[in-house]
Design a protein around this motif. Structure first.
Motif, PDB file in Angstrom:
ATOM      1  N   TRP A  51       0.803  -1.897   0.245  1.00 26.25           N
ATOM      2  CA  TRP A  51      -0.236   0.477  -0.179  1.00 26.25           C
ATOM      3  C   TRP A  51       1.030   1.150   0.133  1.00 26.25           C
ATOM      4  CZ3 TRP A  51      -4.675  -0.677  -1.305  1.00 26.25           C
ATOM      5  CH2 TRP A  51      -4.840  -2.046  -1.551  1.00 26.25           C
ATOM      6  N   GLY A  52       0.432   2.236  -0.952  1.00 29.54           N
ATOM      7  CA  GLY A  52       0.859   3.521  -1.548  1.00 29.54           C
ATOM      8  C   GLY A  52       0.733   4.436   0.236  1.00 29.54           C
ATOM      9  N   ASP A  53      -0.332   3.997   1.144  1.00 31.51           N
ATOM     10  CA  ASP A  53      -0.547   5.097   1.971  1.00 31.51           C
ATOM     11  C   ASP A  53      -1.528   4.583   2.685  1.00 31.51           C
ATOM     12  OD1 ASP A  53      -2.573   4.584  -0.378  1.00 31.51           O
ATOM     13  OD2 ASP A  53      -3.565   6.694   0.607  1.00 31.51           O
ATOM     14  N   THR A  73       2.471   3.436  -9.963  1.00 28.76           N
ATOM     15  CA  THR A  73       1.783   3.639  -8.814  1.00 28.76           C
ATOM     16  C   THR A  73       0.425   3.627  -9.080  1.00 28.76           C
ATOM     17  OG1 THR A  73       2.843   4.984  -7.415  1.00 28.76           O
ATOM     18  CG2 THR A  73       1.007   5.558  -7.218  1.00 28.76           C
ATOM     19  N   PHE A  74      -0.225   3.000  -8.771  1.00 26.59           N
ATOM     20  CA  PHE A  74      -1.696   2.727  -9.083  1.00 26.59           C
ATOM     21  C   PHE A  74      -2.610   2.810  -7.768  1.00 26.59           C
ATOM     22  CE2 PHE A  74      -5.917   0.562  -9.107  1.00 26.59           C
ATOM     23  CZ  PHE A  74      -6.514   0.397 -10.129  1.00 26.59           C
ATOM     24  N   LEU A  79       1.785   0.477  -4.763  1.00 26.46           N
ATOM     25  CA  LEU A  79       2.082   0.091  -5.008  1.00 26.46           C
ATOM     26  C   LEU A  79       2.690  -1.320  -6.031  1.00 26.46           C
ATOM     27  CD1 LEU A  79       4.759   2.387  -2.402  1.00 26.46           C
ATOM     28  CD2 LEU A  79       3.620   3.013  -4.719  1.00 26.46           C
ATOM     29  N   LEU A  80       3.293  -0.907  -6.956  1.00 26.56           N
ATOM     30  CA  LEU A  80       3.830  -1.898  -7.324  1.00 26.56           C
ATOM     31  C   LEU A  80       5.310  -2.405  -8.433  1.00 26.56           C
ATOM     32  CD1 LEU A  80       1.326  -1.808  -8.557  1.00 26.56           C
ATOM     33  CD2 LEU A  80       0.848  -2.894 -10.557  1.00 26.56           C
ATOM     34  N   GLY A  81       6.314  -3.229  -7.684  1.00 31.33           N
ATOM     35  CA  GLY A  81       7.589  -3.644  -8.264  1.00 31.33           C
ATOM     36  C   GLY A  81       7.734  -4.200  -9.105  1.00 31.33           C
TER      37      GLY A  81
END
Length: 373
Positions: free
Chosen positions: A49-51, A68-69, A58-60
């Protein structure tokens, strides 16, 4: 896309580079990707999760980018380069204070990236062959790393000069031979400083950084095959582990005993996660299915066929509902099996092919088939 992404409660990354979302309420699965630029180089290896509001994913990816999605808009909003593909795949991904991102790759380079900088603001070397990096849910600046012949290390990103804890190797066996170690996954045990790990030698270890021994305070084993992933349930002193043969088990962390086995998998487990508040565990892997089991009665609650081999998954913190396979999931599973059977039935047996090559062999094959009928 916006409405679909808001419905999804489970997110998965696939080998084909597609981000997949599953709505258990609607019993539907969705693909989120740009088909024009889709390639194997965008294989999703890590998700986080980005937040805290879970509005961003967040995808690596395999090519070293972090995408970022937006789960609110249903689109990819950003892509930034966070490493060189030659350094290896992502072995861990986490967000730090909203705008910063923590990445770790197989070669051991652990970096902190800020949104306004194209270069890492902090970097450390966690050793070679890192299989997993995990962030502490309590202290975001604390992370753990481990890999093949690379024991458990705990780092404080505010003081990255050296690890705050380095595990010692296991004691020699009864023949005084060195025991190899291979950390495949780890997790921080809530309400304590302890860390649990699983290994490629079907072991589960619990480490206590406050212990002067620096060796496991608990050792347990499950099965005979390498363990690949683990996750801690919301309540209780247990851990769920999965291995390369598709076996899931629930282990007691106080006594080291197997409390139960979760059935239904048919391929190696690549990722699993326990829900934050419900007694549920989600798993995915090589057999292309998302499965959700109950930890109370160990029964399968959901089974969704997603067409691609799956590398990672992420559960939303809200409660999961719904039941049974997602829409189209069971039908696709049956269809795949039927198609496979048709292929095998149409192939000629080796014995029959050899008989036909003999003089008069074709007649013998016909007689055998009539006798079989």
């Amino acid at each position: 896309m916006e409405e679909r992404s808001r419905l999804c409660s489970v997110w998965l990354g696939s080998e084909t580079g597609i981000l997949k979302g599953v709505s258990l309420d609607r019993k539907q699965a969705f693909n989120f990707c740009n088909t024009r630029t889709l390639s194997r180089e965008q294989e999703v290896r890590a998700l986080c999760w980005g937040d805290p509001a879970e509005s961003e994913l967040l995808l690596g990816c395999l090519d070293g980018t972090v995408r970022t999605f937006s789960t609110e808009k249903g689109v990819f909003t950003e892509a930034r380069s966070c490493g060189d593909p030659q350094e290896g795949c992502f072995s861990g991904l986490a967000s730090l204070r909203g705008s910063a991102v923590i990445t770790c790759v197989e070669c051991g380079k652990l970096r902190v990236w800020r949104e306004d900088s194209s270069r890492p603001v902090a970097e450390l070397d966690a050793g070679s062959s890192v299989c997993r990096m995990r962030q502490s849910p309590v202290d975001p600046n604390r992370v753990a790393t481990g890999g093949k012949e690379n024991g458990l290390k705990i780092w404080d990103l505010e003081r990255p000069e050296k690890p705050v804890f380095t595990a010692k190797n296991l004691r020699d066996d009864w023949l005084d031979l060195r025991r190899p170690h291979w950390v495949r996954d780890m997790a921080f045990i809530p309400e304590s400083d302890k860390v649990v790990t699983c290994t490629g030698y079907h072991q589960v270890h619990v480490f206590d950084p406050s212990s002067p021994r620096r060796r496991p305070v608990l050792e347990a084993e499950f099965g005979e095959y390498p363990l690949t992933a683990l996750s801690l349930p919301a309540a209780g002193h247990t851990v769920v582990v999965g291995n390369t043969q598709g076996q899931l088990a629930l282990l007691d962390l106080r006594k080291g005993l197997v409390r139960g086995v979760l059935k239904g998998l048919s391929g190696g487990v690549r990722a699993l996660q326990c829900h934050a508040s419900q007694p549920l565990v989600a798993s995915c892997g090589l057999d292309r299915f998302l499965r959700i089991h109950s930890l109370e009665d160990r029964k399968l609650q959901h089974k969704v066929y997603l067409k691609s081999r799956l590398n990672c998954l992420l559960l939303a913190s809200r409660e999961l509902q719904g039941g049974g396979a997602a829409e189209g999931g069971a039908e696709q599973e049956v269809k795949e099996e039927e198609e496979e059977d048709e292929v095998w039935d149409s192939m000629e047996r080796v014995e029959e092919a050899a008989m036909k090559r003999k003089p008069g062999g074709g007649e013998e094959v016909k007689k055998k088939k009539k006798a079989g009928d």
